[in-house]
Design a protein around this motif. Structure first.
Motif, PDB file in Angstrom:
ATOM      1  N   PRO A 196      29.676 115.081  44.369  1.00 54.49           N
ATOM      2  CA  PRO A 196      28.586 115.133  45.162  1.00 54.49           C
ATOM      3  C   PRO A 196      27.666 116.137  44.869  1.00 54.49           C
ATOM      4  O   PRO A 196      27.836 117.076  43.634  1.00 54.49           O
ATOM      5  N   LEU A 197      26.453 115.863  45.037  1.00 59.92           N
ATOM      6  CA  LEU A 197      25.192 116.590  44.543  1.00 59.92           C
ATOM      7  C   LEU A 197      25.180 117.858  45.205  1.00 59.92           C
ATOM      8  O   LEU A 197      25.501 117.925  46.548  1.00 59.92           O
ATOM      9  N   GLN A 198      24.959 119.373  44.505  1.00 63.35           N
ATOM     10  CA  GLN A 198      24.531 120.332  44.998  1.00 63.35           C
ATOM     11  C   GLN A 198      23.163 120.749  45.592  1.00 63.35           C
ATOM     12  O   GLN A 198      22.063 120.007  45.055  1.00 63.35           O
ATOM     13  N   ALA A 199      23.009 121.625  46.473  1.00 67.72           N
ATOM     14  CA  ALA A 199      21.593 121.932  46.670  1.00 67.72           C
ATOM     15  C   ALA A 199      20.697 122.297  45.609  1.00 67.72           C
ATOM     16  O   ALA A 199      19.367 121.778  45.341  1.00 67.72           O
ATOM     17  N   GLY A 200      21.334 122.990  44.781  1.00 70.84           N
ATOM     18  CA  GLY A 200      20.440 123.523  43.515  1.00 70.84           C
ATOM     19  C   GLY A 200      20.007 122.325  42.628  1.00 70.84           C
ATOM     20  O   GLY A 200      19.317 122.530  41.620  1.00 70.84           O
ATOM     21  N   ASP A 201      20.694 121.086  42.875  1.00 77.18           N
ATOM     22  CA  ASP A 201      20.432 120.089  41.826  1.00 77.18           C
ATOM     23  C   ASP A 201      19.188 119.366  42.045  1.00 77.18           C
ATOM     24  O   ASP A 201      18.548 118.868  41.072  1.00 77.18           O
ATOM     25  N   LEU A 202      18.804 119.494  43.413  1.00 74.57           N
ATOM     26  CA  LEU A 202      17.762 118.556  43.927  1.00 74.57           C
ATOM     27  C   LEU A 202      16.338 118.988  43.012  1.00 74.57           C
ATOM     28  O   LEU A 202      15.723 118.053  42.478  1.00 74.57           O
ATOM     29  N   PRO A 203      15.949 120.262  42.795  1.00 77.32           N
ATOM     30  CA  PRO A 203      14.629 120.412  42.024  1.00 77.32           C
ATOM     31  C   PRO A 203      14.720 120.057  40.801  1.00 77.32           C
ATOM     32  O   PRO A 203      13.820 119.403  39.991  1.00 77.32           O
ATOM     33  N   TRP A 204      15.701 119.924  39.881  1.00 77.54           N
ATOM     34  CA  TRP A 204      16.059 119.434  38.468  1.00 77.54           C
ATOM     35  C   TRP A 204      16.132 117.955  38.617  1.00 77.54           C
ATOM     36  O   TRP A 204      15.234 117.682  37.671  1.00 77.54           O
ATOM     37  N   ILE A 205      16.588 117.457  39.586  1.00 71.54           N
ATOM     38  CA  ILE A 205      16.560 115.523  39.678  1.00 71.54           C
ATOM     39  C   ILE A 205      15.086 115.369  39.767  1.00 71.54           C
ATOM     40  O   ILE A 205      14.606 114.475  39.188  1.00 71.54           O
ATOM     41  N   LEU A 206      14.316 116.201  40.782  1.00 75.23           N
ATOM     42  CA  LEU A 206      12.720 115.739  41.047  1.00 75.23           C
ATOM     43  C   LEU A 206      12.145 115.965  39.633  1.00 75.23           C
ATOM     44  O   LEU A 206      11.054 115.263  39.345  1.00 75.23           O
ATOM     45  N   LEU A 207      12.212 117.161  39.042  1.00 75.90           N
ATOM     46  CA  LEU A 207      11.508 117.351  37.683  1.00 75.90           C
ATOM     47  C   LEU A 207      11.989 116.470  36.659  1.00 75.90           C
ATOM     48  O   LEU A 207      10.954 115.795  36.110  1.00 75.90           O
ATOM     49  N   LEU A 208      13.153 116.063  36.562  1.00 78.83           N
ATOM     50  CA  LEU A 208      13.218 115.114  35.551  1.00 78.83           C
ATOM     51  C   LEU A 208      12.825 113.719  35.895  1.00 78.83           C
ATOM     52  O   LEU A 208      12.528 112.968  35.088  1.00 78.83           O
ATOM     53  N   GLY A 209      12.984 113.299  37.217  1.00 76.89           N
ATOM     54  CA  GLY A 209      12.564 112.091  37.724  1.00 76.89           C
ATOM     55  C   GLY A 209      10.770 111.964  37.382  1.00 76.89           C
ATOM     56  O   GLY A 209      10.469 110.742  37.244  1.00 76.89           O
ATOM     57  N   ALA A 210      10.255 113.119  37.619  1.00 74.39           N
ATOM     58  CA  ALA A 210       8.674 112.897  37.494  1.00 74.39           C
ATOM     59  C   ALA A 210       8.591 113.207  36.063  1.00 74.39           C
ATOM     60  O   ALA A 210       7.152 112.856  35.772  1.00 74.39           O
ATOM     61  N   GLY A 211       9.306 113.663  35.090  1.00 72.87           N
ATOM     62  CA  GLY A 211       8.943 114.070  33.710  1.00 72.87           C
ATOM     63  C   GLY A 211       9.771 112.948  32.755  1.00 72.87           C
ATOM     64  O   GLY A 211       9.354 111.711  32.713  1.00 72.87           O
ATOM     65  N   PRO A 212      10.845 113.474  32.038  1.00 72.82           N
ATOM     66  CA  PRO A 212      11.275 112.663  31.089  1.00 72.82           C
ATOM     67  C   PRO A 212      12.069 111.227  31.478  1.00 72.82           C
ATOM     68  O   PRO A 212      12.194 110.287  30.661  1.00 72.82           O
ATOM     69  N   MET A 213      12.512 111.515  32.612  1.00 70.50           N
ATOM     70  CA  MET A 213      13.148 110.313  33.190  1.00 70.50           C
ATOM     71  C   MET A 213      12.077 109.293  34.247  1.00 70.50           C
ATOM     72  O   MET A 213      12.820 108.775  34.990  1.00 70.50           O
ATOM     73  N   GLY A 214      11.049 109.446  34.239  1.00 68.46           N
ATOM     74  CA  GLY A 214      10.117 108.933  34.859  1.00 68.46           C
ATOM     75  C   GLY A 214       8.813 108.746  34.373  1.00 68.46           C
ATOM     76  O   GLY A 214       8.511 107.702  33.750  1.00 68.46           O
ATOM     77  N   GLY A 215       7.789 109.824  34.486  1.00 63.86           N
ATOM     78  CA  GLY A 215       6.466 109.791  34.124  1.00 63.86           C
ATOM     79  C   GLY A 215       6.469 109.678  32.836  1.00 63.86           C
ATOM     80  O   GLY A 215       5.404 108.969  32.207  1.00 63.86           O
ATOM     81  N   ALA A 216       7.213 109.942  31.756  1.00 67.60           N
ATOM     82  CA  ALA A 216       6.931 109.436  30.396  1.00 67.60           C
ATOM     83  C   ALA A 216       6.957 107.860  30.058  1.00 67.60           C
ATOM     84  O   ALA A 216       6.234 107.757  29.275  1.00 67.60           O
ATOM     85  N   PHE A 217       7.804 107.408  30.905  1.00 65.78           N
ATOM     86  CA  PHE A 217       7.777 105.956  30.489  1.00 65.78           C
ATOM     87  C   PHE A 217       6.538 105.102  30.932  1.00 65.78           C
ATOM     88  O   PHE A 217       6.232 104.147  30.323  1.00 65.78           O
ATOM     89  N   PHE A 218       5.762 105.687  31.848  1.00 65.33           N
ATOM     90  CA  PHE A 218       4.420 105.461  32.159  1.00 65.33           C
ATOM     91  C   PHE A 218       3.518 105.407  31.053  1.00 65.33           C
ATOM     92  O   PHE A 218       2.551 104.641  30.694  1.00 65.33           O
ATOM     93  N   LEU A 219       3.700 106.594  30.599  1.00 63.39           N
ATOM     94  CA  LEU A 219       2.636 107.114  29.319  1.00 63.39           C
ATOM     95  C   LEU A 219       2.986 106.177  28.202  1.00 63.39           C
ATOM     96  O   LEU A 219       2.096 105.836  27.394  1.00 63.39           O
ATOM     97  N   TRP A 220       4.414 105.945  27.709  1.00 63.38           N
ATOM     98  CA  TRP A 220       4.696 105.053  26.884  1.00 63.38           C
ATOM     99  C   TRP A 220       4.346 103.537  26.889  1.00 63.38           C
ATOM    100  O   TRP A 220       3.851 103.149  26.034  1.00 63.38           O
ATOM    101  N   ASP A 221       4.201 102.954  28.171  1.00 70.96           N
ATOM    102  CA  ASP A 221       4.002 101.818  28.595  1.00 70.96           C
ATOM    103  C   ASP A 221       2.370 101.685  28.044  1.00 70.96           C
ATOM    104  O   ASP A 221       1.970 100.615  27.347  1.00 70.96           O
ATOM    105  N   LYS A 222       1.708 102.771  28.412  1.00 72.41           N
ATOM    106  CA  LYS A 222       0.017 102.616  28.147  1.00 72.41           C
ATOM    107  C   LYS A 222      -0.075 102.888  26.914  1.00 72.41           C
ATOM    108  O   LYS A 222      -0.828 101.994  26.172  1.00 72.41           O
ATOM    109  N   ALA A 223       0.681 103.417  26.168  1.00 67.23           N
ATOM    110  CA  ALA A 223       0.654 103.982  24.720  1.00 67.23           C
ATOM    111  C   ALA A 223       0.968 102.328  24.009  1.00 67.23           C
ATOM    112  O   ALA A 223       0.159 101.932  22.769  1.00 67.23           O
ATOM    113  N   MET A 224       2.085 101.805  24.212  1.00 70.64           N
ATOM    114  CA  MET A 224       2.425 100.765  23.453  1.00 70.64           C
ATOM    115  C   MET A 224       1.440  99.519  23.785  1.00 70.64           C
ATOM    116  O   MET A 224       1.300  98.549  22.770  1.00 70.64           O
TER     117      MET A 224
END
Length: 280
Positions: A196-224
């Motif tokens: 089960p996910l804990q309440a404290g996990d949510l902010p870190w999941i959102l940060l990862l999803g917006a950053g290294p596990m999300g946003g970075a893929f869009f930037l890499w696509d533009k670069a390539m």
């Protein structure tokens, strides 16, 4: 100007990816597929306003999902079936493979001796940073090693093939993320214990999803899509070095002599391989 923009996109993606280890520590209690599934799904959901731009040929969508989901799937198979250090070393074949495969997958691209030397130097540097001189390959882990190498091949191929398929908007990466995230969650339910996910996990999941596990893929696509694939591959060797530096700054590691020596090789190789020449 186009190459400069591509380098900026690549540098931003690499810097964001380098934060993954430091951020991931906060969610180390989560099974890998649950972590990847939750973050990629979030990355896809926040891009739903661009849904109309997700309409790409089925073959393009398959390449995108194979890149994002396939890469993480085989990497985690590798970590389960081989020592993490050695698996991660083989994982960092992907920047080298981008350099080596560019002439095969991208018409009009060729390798020079300078690119080959720079790629070899960068790879040796990455090995020093990741292994700290303690890697030892054991034939009993061949299955895990093979999975790690295949993961690297998938990511390198995905990175290059985005230039080979018919042009598509970078926003479509949101669709790749969402489907890959749902597939990863399916793997969690099938292969991992329910957690089960804990309440404290949510902010870190959102940060990862917006950053290294999300946003970075869009930037890499533009670069390539807009830059020299050989240069992007060479720059990517900076990822393990920057990851180590960020961990040190966050108080989670030390910058030892192996990281310093590897860093010098990586930076030297990247500078040598990306400097403009008339013949490259």
């Amino acid at each position: 100007m186009q190459n400069r923009s591509a380098r900026l996109y690549a540098a931003a993606a690499i810097l964001i990816w380098a934060s993954l280890a430091a951020l991931g520590v906060k969610l180390a209690h989560l099974p890998p597929f649950l972590l990847v599934g939750a973050t990629l799904t979030f990355a896809g959901l926040i891009t739903l306003p661009t849904l109309r731009q997700w309409r790409v040929p089925a073959s393009t969508f398959a390449i995108g999902v194979a890149g994002l989901f396939g890469y993480h799937f085989f990497l985690f198979v590798a970590f389960r079936n081989a020592p993490p250090v050695e698996a991660n070393l083989l994982n960092y074949l992907w920047p080298l493979l981008i350099v080596l495969l560019a002439p095969l997958l991208l018409p009009g691209t060729r390798l020079t001796r300078r690119h080959l030397l720079a790629a070899a130097t960068g790879f040796v540097g990455a090995m020093l940073v990741v292994s700290k001189g303690h890697a030892g390959f054991d034939s009993s882990y061949l299955g895990g090693y093979g999975a790690a190498a295949f993961a690297a091949l998938l990511w390198a191929s995905y990175s290059l093939l985005t230039r080979r398929v018919p042009p598509f908007p970078t926003a479509a990466v949101g669709g790749f993320c969402l489907v890959s995230g749902l597939l990863s969650l399916s793997c969690h339910f099938l292969l991992e214990p329910a957690t089960p996910l804990q309440a404290g996990d949510l902010p870190w999941i959102l940060l990862l999803g917006a950053g290294p596990m999300g946003g970075a893929f869009f930037l890499w696509d533009k670069a390539m899509k807009t830059g020299d694939a050989r240069e992007m591959g060479l720059m990517a060797f900076l990822t393990p070095l920057l990851s180590t530096v960020i961990l040190v700054l966050a108080g989670g590691g030390t910058l030892d002599s192996w990281a310093l020596a590897g860093g010098l090789l990586i930076v030297g190789g990247a500078l040598a391989g990306t400097r403009p020449t008339a013949s490259a």
